[in-house]
Design a protein around this motif. Sequence first.
Motif, PDB file in Angstrom:
ATOM      1  N   ASN A  35      -4.362  22.213   2.042  1.00 25.83           N
ATOM      2  CA  ASN A  35      -6.243  22.077   1.525  1.00 25.83           C
ATOM      3  C   ASN A  35      -6.479  20.935   0.898  1.00 25.83           C
ATOM      4  OD1 ASN A  35      -8.576  23.333   2.038  1.00 25.83           O
ATOM      5  ND2 ASN A  35      -8.644  24.412   0.074  1.00 25.83           N
ATOM      6  N   ILE A  36      -5.541  19.484   0.847  1.00 27.17           N
ATOM      7  CA  ILE A  36      -6.117  18.384   0.079  1.00 27.17           C
ATOM      8  C   ILE A  36      -6.540  17.598   1.784  1.00 27.17           C
ATOM      9  CG2 ILE A  36      -4.512  18.752  -1.774  1.00 27.17           C
ATOM     10  CD1 ILE A  36      -2.799  16.580  -0.319  1.00 27.17           C
ATOM     11  N   ALA A  37      -8.125  16.730   1.349  1.00 26.29           N
ATOM     12  CA  ALA A  37      -7.771  15.584   1.734  1.00 26.29           C
ATOM     13  C   ALA A  37      -7.046  14.699   2.278  1.00 26.29           C
ATOM     14  CB  ALA A  37      -9.426  14.521   1.100  1.00 26.29           C
ATOM     15  N   ARG A  38      -7.440  14.096   3.604  1.00 30.27           N
ATOM     16  CA  ARG A  38      -5.781  12.957   3.717  1.00 30.27           C
ATOM     17  C   ARG A  38      -6.589  11.489   3.325  1.00 30.27           C
ATOM     18  NH1 ARG A  38      -3.353  12.148   9.690  1.00 30.27           N
ATOM     19  NH2 ARG A  38      -1.657  10.809   8.924  1.00 30.27           N
ATOM     20  N   ASN A  39      -5.366  11.322   2.466  1.00 37.63           N
ATOM     21  CA  ASN A  39      -5.117   9.951   1.744  1.00 37.63           C
ATOM     22  C   ASN A  39      -5.174   8.428   2.677  1.00 37.63           C
ATOM     23  OD1 ASN A  39      -5.461   7.777   0.964  1.00 37.63           O
ATOM     24  ND2 ASN A  39      -5.336   8.407  -1.383  1.00 37.63           N
ATOM     25  N   LEU A  40      -5.998   7.839   4.231  1.00 40.04           N
ATOM     26  CA  LEU A  40      -5.059   7.531   4.478  1.00 40.04           C
ATOM     27  C   LEU A  40      -4.391   6.192   4.632  1.00 40.04           C
ATOM     28  CD1 LEU A  40      -7.832   7.111   7.669  1.00 40.04           C
ATOM     29  CD2 LEU A  40      -5.651   8.219   7.720  1.00 40.04           C
ATOM     30  N   ALA A  41      -4.615   5.686   2.732  1.00 41.50           N
ATOM     31  CA  ALA A  41      -4.062   4.922   1.776  1.00 41.50           C
ATOM     32  C   ALA A  41      -2.453   4.942   1.506  1.00 41.50           C
ATOM     33  CB  ALA A  41      -4.878   4.935   0.943  1.00 41.50           C
ATOM     34  N   TYR A  42      -1.400   6.501   1.996  1.00 42.54           N
ATOM     35  CA  TYR A  42      -0.821   6.979   1.849  1.00 42.54           C
ATOM     36  C   TYR A  42       0.064   7.084   3.570  1.00 42.54           C
ATOM     37  CZ  TYR A  42      -1.955   9.134  -2.395  1.00 42.54           C
ATOM     38  OH  TYR A  42      -2.256   8.623  -3.755  1.00 42.54           O
ATOM     39  N   ASN A  43      -0.758   6.301   3.987  1.00 42.06           N
ATOM     40  CA  ASN A  43       0.114   6.598   5.748  1.00 42.06           C
ATOM     41  C   ASN A  43       0.097   4.661   5.665  1.00 42.06           C
ATOM     42  OD1 ASN A  43       0.390   6.158   8.421  1.00 42.06           O
ATOM     43  ND2 ASN A  43      -1.128   7.029   9.594  1.00 42.06           N
ATOM     44  N   ARG A  44       1.043   4.125   5.241  1.00 49.78           N
ATOM     45  CA  ARG A  44       1.676   2.754   5.855  1.00 49.78           C
ATOM     46  C   ARG A  44       2.288   2.488   6.441  1.00 49.78           C
ATOM     47  NH1 ARG A  44       3.420   4.754  -0.982  1.00 49.78           N
ATOM     48  NH2 ARG A  44       2.927   6.952   0.266  1.00 49.78           N
ATOM     49  N   ASN A  45       2.689   1.218   6.284  1.00 52.75           N
ATOM     50  CA  ASN A  45       3.485   0.112   7.605  1.00 52.75           C
ATOM     51  C   ASN A  45       3.773  -1.273   6.666  1.00 52.75           C
ATOM     52  OD1 ASN A  45       1.874  -1.644   9.286  1.00 52.75           O
ATOM     53  ND2 ASN A  45       0.594   0.115   9.306  1.00 52.75           N
ATOM     54  N   GLU A  46       5.053  -1.573   6.990  1.00 53.82           N
ATOM     55  CA  GLU A  46       5.298  -3.048   6.365  1.00 53.82           C
ATOM     56  C   GLU A  46       6.112  -3.340   7.372  1.00 53.82           C
ATOM     57  OE1 GLU A  46       6.162  -0.639   3.027  1.00 53.82           O
ATOM     58  OE2 GLU A  46       8.305  -1.747   3.247  1.00 53.82           O
ATOM     59  N   TRP A  47       6.030  -4.304   7.836  1.00 59.28           N
ATOM     60  CA  TRP A  47       7.248  -5.896   7.908  1.00 59.28           C
ATOM     61  C   TRP A  47       7.619  -6.417   7.409  1.00 59.28           C
ATOM     62  CZ3 TRP A  47       8.135  -6.197  13.430  1.00 59.28           C
ATOM     63  CH2 TRP A  47       6.966  -5.531  14.889  1.00 59.28           C
ATOM     64  N   THR A  48       8.718  -6.435   7.402  1.00 60.06           N
ATOM     65  CA  THR A  48       9.349  -7.346   6.180  1.00 60.06           C
ATOM     66  C   THR A  48      10.597  -8.288   7.529  1.00 60.06           C
ATOM     67  OG1 THR A  48      10.399  -5.619   4.940  1.00 60.06           O
ATOM     68  CG2 THR A  48      11.925  -7.549   4.909  1.00 60.06           C
ATOM     69  N   LEU A  49      11.026 -10.100   7.425  1.00 57.80           N
ATOM     70  CA  LEU A  49      11.368 -10.887   7.903  1.00 57.80           C
ATOM     71  C   LEU A  49      12.402 -11.444   6.971  1.00 57.80           C
ATOM     72  CD1 LEU A  49      12.258 -12.770  10.286  1.00 57.80           C
ATOM     73  CD2 LEU A  49      10.479 -13.600   9.848  1.00 57.80           C
ATOM     74  N   GLY A  50      12.856 -11.292   7.071  1.00 56.76           N
ATOM     75  CA  GLY A  50      14.538 -12.049   5.544  1.00 56.76           C
ATOM     76  C   GLY A  50      15.905 -12.376   6.508  1.00 56.76           C
ATOM     77  N   LEU A  51      16.401 -13.020   5.566  1.00 60.93           N
ATOM     78  CA  LEU A  51      17.350 -13.594   5.700  1.00 60.93           C
ATOM     79  C   LEU A  51      18.619 -12.668   4.564  1.00 60.93           C
ATOM     80  CD1 LEU A  51      16.764 -17.425   5.388  1.00 60.93           C
ATOM     81  CD2 LEU A  51      18.363 -16.331   7.128  1.00 60.93           C
ATOM     82  N   SER A  52      19.618 -12.779   5.206  1.00 58.76           N
ATOM     83  CA  SER A  52      20.790 -11.981   4.294  1.00 58.76           C
ATOM     84  C   SER A  52      22.092 -12.825   4.011  1.00 58.76           C
ATOM     85  CB  SER A  52      20.979 -10.599   4.420  1.00 58.76           C
ATOM     86  OG  SER A  52      20.498  -9.852   4.749  1.00 58.76           O
TER      87      SER A  52
END
Lengths: 386, 185
Positions: free
Chosen positions: A332-349
């Motif tokens: 019973n709260i408003a949905r905060n779309l900022a909490y629906n997150r996505n991310e790309w990570t590109l890198g080297l190990s």
Amino acid sequence: MNKAILLFAIFISTFGFSQNTSKDTIATNQQQNAVNTILSSKNSKGITIGGYGQVDYNQPEGKNGKLDVHRFIIFLGYKFSDRVQFVTEIEFEHVKELFVEQAFLSYSVSNNFNIRGGLMLVPMGIVNEYHEPTTFNGVERPNVDKSIVPSTWSEIGIGVSGRFNEASLRYQAYIFNGFASVNNGKVLGGLNGLRNGRQKGAESIINTPNFSAKIDYYGISGLRLGLAGYFGRTQAEDDVQDIDGADVGITMVGLDARYVHKRFSARGQFIQAILTDTEAYNILYETDLGSELKGWYAEAAYNLLPLSKEQKLDVFLRYEQYDTHAATQDANIARNLAYNRNEWTLGLSYHVADGAVVKADYQFFDNALENNKTKGQINLGFGVWF
Amino acid sequence: MVLNSKIFFDMNFKFGLILFVSLITLSFGLHKDLNKKIDKEIRTTYNVETYSYNVITISQEVVKELTAKFDNNNLLKIHTKDELLGYAYIGKAPSKTDEFDYLILFDKDLIIMKSKILIYREDYGGEIGSKRWLKQFIGKTLTDELVYGDNIAAISGATISVKSMTLAINKLLQSIKILHNKNII
């Protein structure tokens, strides 16, 4: 409920000791032979010292950077006998915070049945259990393993674990203490989900034990699959525990997969948590805890160096999608779309030696808000494990 | 072949009996049945009901040349009354914080017939006990070189033990090759 734990403890320890007695009686009647002589030579090494750590540099776009000795952990183990072992990990976080991350006593009843009790890691997803920096790509741990699985997630409990070599299966089952409904004034909420509730065994309160289990299957070459479940409720203080909303129910399931074939490797996981009684909880504590948390990620990596080299240079790409407000209607709260997150990570190990890695990556953070501008961040760091 | 002077083998000398190893030890627990385990592996791998074994002794000079560890107790020649079945090696290798014991059975041509983890002493890396994973070593010969991640598959979450076992078997194959060239086996 405390009684239930105690009974369980007594039950399994009795079982353990009865097994032990039988073994000893028989062992003394055993005839020695050549093979027996070498193998029975005492092998336990007593004290084991180890550790892991990571030093990070995070540089967000358009902001000041951060340099951090993110974590440094000292591993100490002591083997009292081939059956009885104590393991502890003492963690310094951000230089100044001290935690005991793990501290448990384990008793091996047989090759495929061990009992352990104390402060232990909750088996959920990949990183909570395998969190040493040389075992994952990216300077920072995946955020699904931070916001959905609140790594490092360890609580006090008791349980059993073991392996079946014939079936290539590992199992773990524990009764753990749960999250606190209110943890030193901090409540559970939309941004971090359950993260604030971690008691980490520090004067933790309990009124309802939680159940946790995981099965890992590694019978297909290069592939490892995990299925985890966590069931229970948060822990409320004595004076509020009968009030509506004093605690929430948690059902969390996690699926994970890791695959390695020659120079290619990939991993992924899916975690979903259904929370109940969140509406009353949100009213009582004036917070915005969602009724469902959900996240997943998939990552692929390729080693640019030949396998004959001791060094490894993995280039990797990971996509993560996670939402701490995956459902809010029941809460019973408003949905905060900022909490629906996505991310790309590109890198080297760059694994410069077994146990030492230098990492560099670039991350793009985005969320489901309309007109949200993707933010970038450069991360550099190194990790060690010995 | 020189026989070791353990009680069992004294008997062998004195009475000239063929020693049938029947290690019947009921047991529970960790090291249970170490003998029983080895005995069972030998019987099922070579597909025999009864067999004899001799400990192969190696002079200190030769031992120094070998990368695998030999202590005149852990390399066995397995045979029946009238035929050579193969060789058994029992070794130790490091895991993350401890050591594990393993058994390698060779056929009479020194090709690996079986690999088994006898005792694994810690939680981390115990996946190498998987029967499926250990199958990879079967068929390897003295000229094979094992490469982690290439002809020996990795196991996520058990990297240290997988590498350790790979290295141990490489050393064993090299050492057995030297012993073979010296006509010790």
